[in-house]
Design a protein around this motif. Structure first.
Motif, PDB file in Angstrom:
ATOM      1  N   LEU A 173      -2.536   9.952   7.400  1.00  0.00           N
ATOM      2  CA  LEU A 173      -2.136   9.242   6.187  1.00  0.00           C
ATOM      3  C   LEU A 173      -3.367   8.996   5.326  1.00  0.00           C
ATOM      4  O   LEU A 173      -4.395   8.529   5.816  1.00  0.00           O
ATOM      5  CB  LEU A 173      -1.516   7.887   6.534  1.00  0.00           C
ATOM      6  N   PHE A 215      -6.703  -0.775  15.072  1.00  0.00           N
ATOM      7  CA  PHE A 215      -5.272  -0.658  15.336  1.00  0.00           C
ATOM      8  C   PHE A 215      -4.953   0.704  15.954  1.00  0.00           C
ATOM      9  O   PHE A 215      -5.633   1.687  15.697  1.00  0.00           O
ATOM     10  CB  PHE A 215      -4.466  -0.781  14.035  1.00  0.00           C
ATOM     11  N   GLU A 238      -7.076   4.827  -5.277  1.00  0.00           N
ATOM     12  CA  GLU A 238      -8.203   5.392  -4.537  1.00  0.00           C
ATOM     13  C   GLU A 238      -8.797   6.560  -5.331  1.00  0.00           C
ATOM     14  O   GLU A 238      -8.150   7.157  -6.206  1.00  0.00           O
ATOM     15  CB  GLU A 238      -7.758   5.866  -3.166  1.00  0.00           C
ATOM     16  N   TYR A 253     -11.357  -4.612  12.072  1.00  0.00           N
ATOM     17  CA  TYR A 253     -10.062  -4.790  12.692  1.00  0.00           C
ATOM     18  C   TYR A 253      -9.635  -3.385  13.125  1.00  0.00           C
ATOM     19  O   TYR A 253      -9.728  -2.436  12.342  1.00  0.00           O
ATOM     20  CB  TYR A 253      -9.031  -5.341  11.704  1.00  0.00           C
ATOM     21  N   ILE A 293       4.567   7.134   2.296  1.00  0.00           N
ATOM     22  CA  ILE A 293       4.866   5.962   3.116  1.00  0.00           C
ATOM     23  C   ILE A 293       4.258   4.725   2.468  1.00  0.00           C
ATOM     24  O   ILE A 293       3.131   4.764   1.976  1.00  0.00           O
ATOM     25  CB  ILE A 293       4.281   6.104   4.545  1.00  0.00           C
ATOM     26  N   LEU A 327      -4.638   6.883   2.058  1.00  0.00           N
ATOM     27  CA  LEU A 327      -4.302   5.801   1.154  1.00  0.00           C
ATOM     28  C   LEU A 327      -4.387   6.282  -0.284  1.00  0.00           C
ATOM     29  O   LEU A 327      -5.404   6.851  -0.697  1.00  0.00           O
ATOM     30  CB  LEU A 327      -5.255   4.624   1.372  1.00  0.00           C
ATOM     31  N   GLN A 352       9.391   9.624  10.585  1.00  0.00           N
ATOM     32  CA  GLN A 352       9.519   8.169  10.567  1.00  0.00           C
ATOM     33  C   GLN A 352       8.206   7.535  10.120  1.00  0.00           C
ATOM     34  O   GLN A 352       7.171   8.187  10.047  1.00  0.00           O
ATOM     35  CB  GLN A 352       9.902   7.639  11.950  1.00  0.00           C
ATOM     36  N   GLY A 353       8.290   6.252   9.827  1.00  0.00           N
ATOM     37  CA  GLY A 353       7.085   5.502   9.492  1.00  0.00           C
ATOM     38  C   GLY A 353       6.278   5.204  10.734  1.00  0.00           C
ATOM     39  O   GLY A 353       6.484   5.797  11.792  1.00  0.00           O
ATOM     40  N   LEU A 354       5.352   4.282  10.605  1.00  0.00           N
ATOM     41  CA  LEU A 354       4.462   3.954  11.704  1.00  0.00           C
ATOM     42  C   LEU A 354       4.856   2.646  12.370  1.00  0.00           C
ATOM     43  O   LEU A 354       5.243   1.685  11.714  1.00  0.00           O
ATOM     44  CB  LEU A 354       3.026   3.839  11.197  1.00  0.00           C
ATOM     45  N   GLN A 378       1.136  11.626   3.229  1.00  0.00           N
ATOM     46  CA  GLN A 378       0.871  12.337   4.479  1.00  0.00           C
ATOM     47  C   GLN A 378       1.347  13.775   4.355  1.00  0.00           C
ATOM     48  O   GLN A 378       2.541  14.019   4.156  1.00  0.00           O
ATOM     49  CB  GLN A 378       1.576  11.646   5.647  1.00  0.00           C
ATOM     50  N   PHE A 397      -7.183   5.628   8.334  1.00  0.00           N
ATOM     51  CA  PHE A 397      -6.625   6.249   9.527  1.00  0.00           C
ATOM     52  C   PHE A 397      -7.491   7.391  10.040  1.00  0.00           C
ATOM     53  O   PHE A 397      -8.153   8.086   9.264  1.00  0.00           O
ATOM     54  CB  PHE A 397      -5.228   6.802   9.222  1.00  0.00           C
ATOM     55  N   TYR A 434      -7.723  -5.460   4.125  1.00  0.00           N
ATOM     56  CA  TYR A 434      -6.476  -5.056   4.771  1.00  0.00           C
ATOM     57  C   TYR A 434      -6.074  -3.619   4.475  1.00  0.00           C
ATOM     58  O   TYR A 434      -5.025  -3.177   4.921  1.00  0.00           O
ATOM     59  CB  TYR A 434      -5.325  -6.002   4.414  1.00  0.00           C
ATOM     60  N   LEU A 450      -5.961   0.110   5.297  1.00  0.00           N
ATOM     61  CA  LEU A 450      -6.130   0.837   6.552  1.00  0.00           C
ATOM     62  C   LEU A 450      -6.734   2.210   6.305  1.00  0.00           C
ATOM     63  O   LEU A 450      -6.286   2.942   5.426  1.00  0.00           O
ATOM     64  CB  LEU A 450      -4.783   1.002   7.249  1.00  0.00           C
ATOM     65  N   TYR A 500       0.801   5.385   0.849  1.00  0.00           N
ATOM     66  CA  TYR A 500       0.081   6.440   1.543  1.00  0.00           C
ATOM     67  C   TYR A 500       0.800   7.768   1.324  1.00  0.00           C
ATOM     68  O   TYR A 500       2.002   7.820   1.090  1.00  0.00           O
ATOM     69  CB  TYR A 500       0.022   6.177   3.046  1.00  0.00           C
ATOM     70  N   TYR A 533      -1.393   2.986  15.988  1.00  0.00           N
ATOM     71  CA  TYR A 533      -0.019   3.128  15.537  1.00  0.00           C
ATOM     72  C   TYR A 533       0.582   4.378  16.167  1.00  0.00           C
ATOM     73  O   TYR A 533      -0.120   5.357  16.434  1.00  0.00           O
ATOM     74  CB  TYR A 533       0.050   3.267  14.018  1.00  0.00           C
ATOM     75  N   PHE A 543       5.275  -0.959   8.062  1.00  0.00           N
ATOM     76  CA  PHE A 543       5.468   0.291   7.348  1.00  0.00           C
ATOM     77  C   PHE A 543       6.933   0.590   7.077  1.00  0.00           C
ATOM     78  O   PHE A 543       7.808   0.290   7.906  1.00  0.00           O
ATOM     79  CB  PHE A 543       4.876   1.459   8.155  1.00  0.00           C
ATOM     80  N   GLY A 544       7.176   1.190   5.910  1.00  0.00           N
ATOM     81  CA  GLY A 544       8.478   1.756   5.649  1.00  0.00           C
ATOM     82  C   GLY A 544       8.653   3.027   6.459  1.00  0.00           C
ATOM     83  O   GLY A 544       7.699   3.544   7.043  1.00  0.00           O
ATOM     84  N   ALA A 545       9.873   3.549   6.446  1.00  0.00           N
ATOM     85  CA  ALA A 545      10.183   4.745   7.233  1.00  0.00           C
ATOM     86  C   ALA A 545       9.734   6.027   6.546  1.00  0.00           C
ATOM     87  O   ALA A 545       9.809   7.100   7.138  1.00  0.00           O
ATOM     88  CB  ALA A 545      11.672   4.795   7.531  1.00  0.00           C
ATOM     89  N   GLY A 546       9.277   5.903   5.309  1.00  0.00           N
ATOM     90  CA  GLY A 546       8.767   7.078   4.619  1.00  0.00           C
ATOM     91  C   GLY A 546       9.794   7.779   3.766  1.00  0.00           C
ATOM     92  O   GLY A 546      11.006   7.646   3.977  1.00  0.00           O
ATOM     93  N   PHE A 582       0.839  -1.188   0.000  1.00  0.00           N
ATOM     94  CA  PHE A 582       0.000   0.000   0.000  1.00  0.00           C
ATOM     95  C   PHE A 582       0.878   1.242   0.000  1.00  0.00           C
ATOM     96  O   PHE A 582       1.932   1.280   0.630  1.00  0.00           O
ATOM     97  CB  PHE A 582      -0.916   0.020   1.222  1.00  0.00           C
ATOM     98  N   LEU A 612       3.383  -0.320  14.989  1.00  0.00           N
ATOM     99  CA  LEU A 612       2.157  -0.855  15.568  1.00  0.00           C
ATOM    100  C   LEU A 612       2.268  -0.928  17.084  1.00  0.00           C
ATOM    101  O   LEU A 612       3.209  -1.501  17.627  1.00  0.00           O
ATOM    102  CB  LEU A 612       1.882  -2.246  14.997  1.00  0.00           C
ATOM    103  N   LYS A 632      -2.373 -11.417   7.917  1.00  0.00           N
ATOM    104  CA  LYS A 632      -2.332 -10.413   6.868  1.00  0.00           C
ATOM    105  C   LYS A 632      -2.903  -9.092   7.333  1.00  0.00           C
ATOM    106  O   LYS A 632      -2.747  -8.077   6.659  1.00  0.00           O
ATOM    107  CB  LYS A 632      -3.096 -10.903   5.634  1.00  0.00           C
ATOM    108  N   ASN A 633      -3.607  -9.097   8.464  1.00  0.00           N
ATOM    109  CA  ASN A 633      -4.211  -7.840   8.890  1.00  0.00           C
ATOM    110  C   ASN A 633      -3.239  -6.972   9.668  1.00  0.00           C
ATOM    111  O   ASN A 633      -3.622  -5.955  10.218  1.00  0.00           O
ATOM    112  CB  ASN A 633      -5.484  -8.098   9.704  1.00  0.00           C
ATOM    113  N   ILE A 634      -1.978  -7.352   9.737  1.00  0.00           N
ATOM    114  CA  ILE A 634      -0.959  -6.498  10.341  1.00  0.00           C
ATOM    115  C   ILE A 634      -0.107  -5.932   9.231  1.00  0.00           C
ATOM    116  O   ILE A 634       0.433  -6.654   8.405  1.00  0.00           O
ATOM    117  CB  ILE A 634      -0.085  -7.277  11.336  1.00  0.00           C
ATOM    118  N   GLN A 635      -0.007  -4.614   9.216  1.00  0.00           N
ATOM    119  CA  GLN A 635       0.773  -3.943   8.197  1.00  0.00           C
ATOM    120  C   GLN A 635       2.115  -3.524   8.774  1.00  0.00           C
ATOM    121  O   GLN A 635       2.197  -3.070   9.911  1.00  0.00           O
ATOM    122  CB  GLN A 635       0.031  -2.678   7.741  1.00  0.00           C
TER     123      GLN A 635
END
Lengths: 119, 112
Positions: free
Chosen positions: A44, B34, A59, B32, A93, A46, B42-44, A38, B102, B98, B100, A36, B36, A110-113, A34, B46, A105-108
């Protein structure tokens, strides 16, 4: 744990040029990633879902020709901002779901952006 | 369609005080949920998640959240704030796709 690497972390470019941002899942495979966007002090939003081996799903309101997404392998998705303009300046991101094989799979993850500044 | 509302763009607490960050969601399917945390540039990361099962969820760094279906809420709490908790916190909801969605985020400030 699962690691998502994003490169570059910061890029400055001239108006009208194109910029490519890479998102890699380092220790797991990701058929979906995905992207995003920001804005400063905002949440964020999508932009698109990157699908390995097929077209990305964008989107509503996101310009496909402006933000090109390529997901050529199970560990790499790229976002190219074409003909960038100052209004494209933002923090981008990426994320990938699942992590290790069999991970939920429902846990994402993330990269650092990537902070993009267009002059 | 799913949505998330975070009440309070800024929350300020004293070090050692209770932290309460509010999150309400809207979802037509079992969500679901969450939380974060994001540190500057920085990124996010969890903090915790709710999918099914126990409604009180414990996360990292002493944070926990309780899923209350009747109130459509998923508020984040921590009994005693630490200076290192100062950051931006995002509540998010997703479904089986899946993706998200926010909330607008809450900046937590911790006063010494």
């Amino acid at each position: 744990g699962a690691v998502v690497s994003q490169h570059p972390s910061w890029v400055i470019c001239k108006s009208g040029t194109s910029v490519k941002i890479e998102c890699r899942s380092l220790d797991f495979q990701a058929t979906t990633m995905f992207w995003y966007r920001q804005f400063p002090k905002q949440s964020l939003m999508l932009m698109a879902t990157s699908n390995e081996g097929s077209k990305a799903t964008y989107e509503q309101g996101v310009e496909k020709d402006k933000f090109l997404i390529n997901h050529a392998s199970l560990t790499l998705s790229t976002l190219t901002v074409t003909s960038a303009h100052p209004e494209d300046s933002s923090f981008y991101i990426c994320s990938a779901p699942g992590g290790q094989a069999g991970g939920p799979k429902n846990i994402q993850y993330f990269g650092a952006g990537t902070r993009l500044s267009v002059l | 369609a799913q949505s998330v509302t975070q009440l309070g763009s800024h929350v300020s607490v004293s070090e050692g005080a209770l932290v309460l960050l509010r999150c309400n969601y809207s979802s037509s399917v079992p969500p679901y949920l969450f939380w974060y945390v994001q540190y500057p540039n920085q990124g996010l990361q969890l903090l915790l998640k709710y999918t099914t099962g126990a409604t009180l969820v414990k996360g990292i760094n002493g944070f926990e959240a309780e899923f209350k279906k009747s109130e459509t809420s998923f508020h984040l709490t921590k009994p005693s704030a630490h200076m290192s908790d100062a950051a931006e916190y995002f509540c998010a909801v997703s479904d089986s796709s899946y993706k998200l969605i926010f909330g607008s985020g809450t900046r937590l400030l911790v006063r010494p």
